[in-house]
Design a protein around this motif. Structure first.
Motif, PDB file in Angstrom:
ATOM      1  N   UNK A 171      -4.430  -4.458  -5.973  1.00  0.00           N
ATOM      2  CA  UNK A 171      -5.537  -4.046  -5.098  1.00  0.00           C
ATOM      3  C   UNK A 171      -5.439  -4.816  -3.787  1.00  0.00           C
ATOM      4  N   UNK A 172      -5.449  -4.084  -2.684  1.00  0.00           N
ATOM      5  CA  UNK A 172      -5.408  -4.748  -1.386  1.00  0.00           C
ATOM      6  C   UNK A 172      -6.119  -3.888  -0.345  1.00  0.00           C
ATOM      7  N   UNK A 179     -10.112  -9.871  -1.004  1.00  0.00           N
ATOM      8  CA  UNK A 179      -8.907 -10.472  -0.461  1.00  0.00           C
ATOM      9  C   UNK A 179      -7.764  -9.461  -0.386  1.00  0.00           C
ATOM     10  N   UNK A 180      -7.020  -9.505   0.722  1.00  0.00           N
ATOM     11  CA  UNK A 180      -5.870  -8.624   0.897  1.00  0.00           C
ATOM     12  C   UNK A 180      -4.598  -9.322   0.426  1.00  0.00           C
ATOM     13  N   UNK A 181      -3.618  -8.513   0.035  1.00  0.00           N
ATOM     14  CA  UNK A 181      -2.335  -9.046  -0.400  1.00  0.00           C
ATOM     15  C   UNK A 181      -1.342  -9.035   0.754  1.00  0.00           C
ATOM     16  N   UNK A 182      -0.512 -10.043   0.806  1.00  0.00           N
ATOM     17  CA  UNK A 182       0.609 -10.003   1.722  1.00  0.00           C
ATOM     18  C   UNK A 182       1.657  -9.024   1.197  1.00  0.00           C
ATOM     19  N   UNK A 200      -0.488   0.372  -5.349  1.00  0.00           N
ATOM     20  CA  UNK A 200      -1.291  -0.490  -4.480  1.00  0.00           C
ATOM     21  C   UNK A 200      -2.550   0.282  -4.107  1.00  0.00           C
ATOM     22  N   UNK A 201      -3.675  -0.159  -4.635  1.00  0.00           N
ATOM     23  CA  UNK A 201      -4.968   0.485  -4.408  1.00  0.00           C
ATOM     24  C   UNK A 201      -5.544  -0.036  -3.095  1.00  0.00           C
ATOM     25  N   UNK A 202      -5.510   0.806  -2.061  1.00  0.00           N
ATOM     26  CA  UNK A 202      -5.989   0.422  -0.731  1.00  0.00           C
ATOM     27  C   UNK A 202      -7.280   1.148  -0.368  1.00  0.00           C
ATOM     28  N   UNK A 203      -8.219   1.188  -1.311  1.00  0.00           N
ATOM     29  CA  UNK A 203      -9.466   1.918  -1.081  1.00  0.00           C
ATOM     30  C   UNK A 203     -10.224   1.404   0.143  1.00  0.00           C
ATOM     31  N   UNK A 230      -9.011   6.325  -0.357  1.00  0.00           N
ATOM     32  CA  UNK A 230     -10.201   7.111  -0.662  1.00  0.00           C
ATOM     33  C   UNK A 230     -10.923   7.493   0.623  1.00  0.00           C
ATOM     34  N   UNK A 231     -11.695   8.573   0.558  1.00  0.00           N
ATOM     35  CA  UNK A 231     -12.574   8.944   1.662  1.00  0.00           C
ATOM     36  C   UNK A 231     -14.016   8.531   1.377  1.00  0.00           C
TER      37      UNK A 231
END
Length: 371
Positions: A171-172, A179-182, A200-203, A230-231
């Motif tokens: 998840x990022x 928290x975002x992933x590098x 990689x879930x970038x919702x 997601x929208x």
């Protein structure tokens, strides 16, 4: 969320053994003045976008006697254009919310005898979807010298190599920590396995701080990498239920094998397509929500709490002696936040300025009232 059945209940039914004792997913839906518990966008659709959606739906209504476009070609084309990175329509898939997109992935690449690995704490629906698809779930571990919720490339890769999963869920920005992933984490995970599908879930990607890179940049040459979006959040279309992904065209071909016929209704396609075409209008609230998120982080730290710096539209904060009591006290002040089950922590959505002020005022009073 409760049952209205007057019969003997689930025990009398031939329910799958692995589902017995599980609880359905559900965040509290309570009618209070300030709802900041499900990471919705607080801003309604701007007038131009709303009118465009209404007009698009009106055109479809008279044709509801016909099945929708099974391939939702126009929508996939528009989403590919929105995402950029030279993506094409055959690299895009969509479904009724990102949860159904994830379910399709689990149905195609998980299932009985297969395993999915995620890194806890993360999106609680990932293990739930694994359960519904009869996929074994492994809780990976977070934690790094830089912070208790961080995930390093070395740790993630080692866990992937050790568990040898069929699916890896990242998840990022991460929910519930924000928290975002590098990208080094994503590439390390991908390189640690020669067979797993890496999702990689970038919702919440649109809310990320400036300079945060998207895993979309890593798609070329990585046929097992999937990026979901997601929208519901930045686009403020939670009620429309439209999620999507970008991946190698072969991934989309695999998902065609598990999707239900005509799974995206004509009305859903029309509304989503109109919204994508009005993306600048709909995304106009993103910057103010970022500002409110950062305001929350700053002011919670000033209250002596421990907010986690966030790239999403919410903030996880710790330092609470009794988060359950704090949650209840905030509710009594008309503010609904989320108890995500992490000791000492609660999560709050960044709302509009008035909602943020109401939350901060209520929390300040609650802390003052706490012995």
């Amino acid at each position: 969320m409760g049952s209205t059945s007057v019969g003997p209940g689930l025990d009398a039914l031939p329910l799958r053994d692995d589902l017995r004792g599980r609880l359905p997913y559900g965040a509290p839906q309570i009618d209070v003045p300030v709802r900041l518990n499900t990471n919705e966008n607080s801003y309604p659709l701007p007038e131009p976008a709303a009118l465009a959606v209404v007009a698009a739906l009106a055109l479809e209504v008279r044709q509801l006697n016909r099945y929708p476009d099974r391939e939702f070609t126009a929508l996939r084309t528009a989403l590919a254009t929105y995402l950029g990175h030279d993506l094409t329509a055959d690299q895009v898939w969509a479904a009724n919310g990102s949860n159904e997109v994830l379910l399709h992935l689990f149905q195609a690449f998980g299932g009985p005898g297969r395993t999915a690995l995620g890194f806890t704490p993360a999106y609680s629906m990932h293990p739930n979807i694994a359960a519904t698809s009869a996929t074994a779930w492994v809780d990976g571990l977070r934690g790094a010298p830089s912070g208790q919720f961080d995930l390093t490339a070395e740790s993630a890769a080692e866990q992937v190599a050790r568990h040898d999963p069929d699916l890896v869920m990242l998840c990022s920005p991460n929910n519930p920590t924000g928290t975002a992933l590098g990208l080094d984490v994503v590439t390390a995970v991908y390189d640690a396995t020669d067979r797993a599908v890496v999702v990689v879930d970038e919702a919440y990607a649109e809310f990320a701080r400036t300079g945060t890179a998207s895993a979309l940049t890593l798609l070329p040459g990585r046929e097992r990498l999937v990026v979901t979006r997601t929208m519901s959040k930045a686009f403020a279309l939670a009620g429309a239920r439209l999620g999507y992904l970008a991946a190698d065209p072969a991934v989309c071909d695999a998902l065609r094998l598990v999707r239900l016929p005509y799974h995206l209704s004509s009305l859903t396609q029309a509304a989503a397509l109109a919204a994508v075409r009005h993306a600048p209008d709909l995304l106009g609230s993103v910057q103010v929500l970022r500002e409110q998120r950062d305001r929350i982080v700053t002011e919670l730290a000033g209250l002596g709490l421990a907010p986690v710096p966030s790239d999403a539209n919410f903030v996880l904060f710790g330092g609470l002696a009794d988060p359950v009591a704090t949650w209840q006290a905030l509710l009594e002040h008309g503010v609904l936040v989320r108890d995500v089950g992490i000791p000492g922590h609660l999560r709050v959505t960044a709302g509009n300025p008035d909602e943020t002020s109401a939350f901060l005022t209520a929390l300040t009073r609650v802390l003052e009232e706490t012995p």
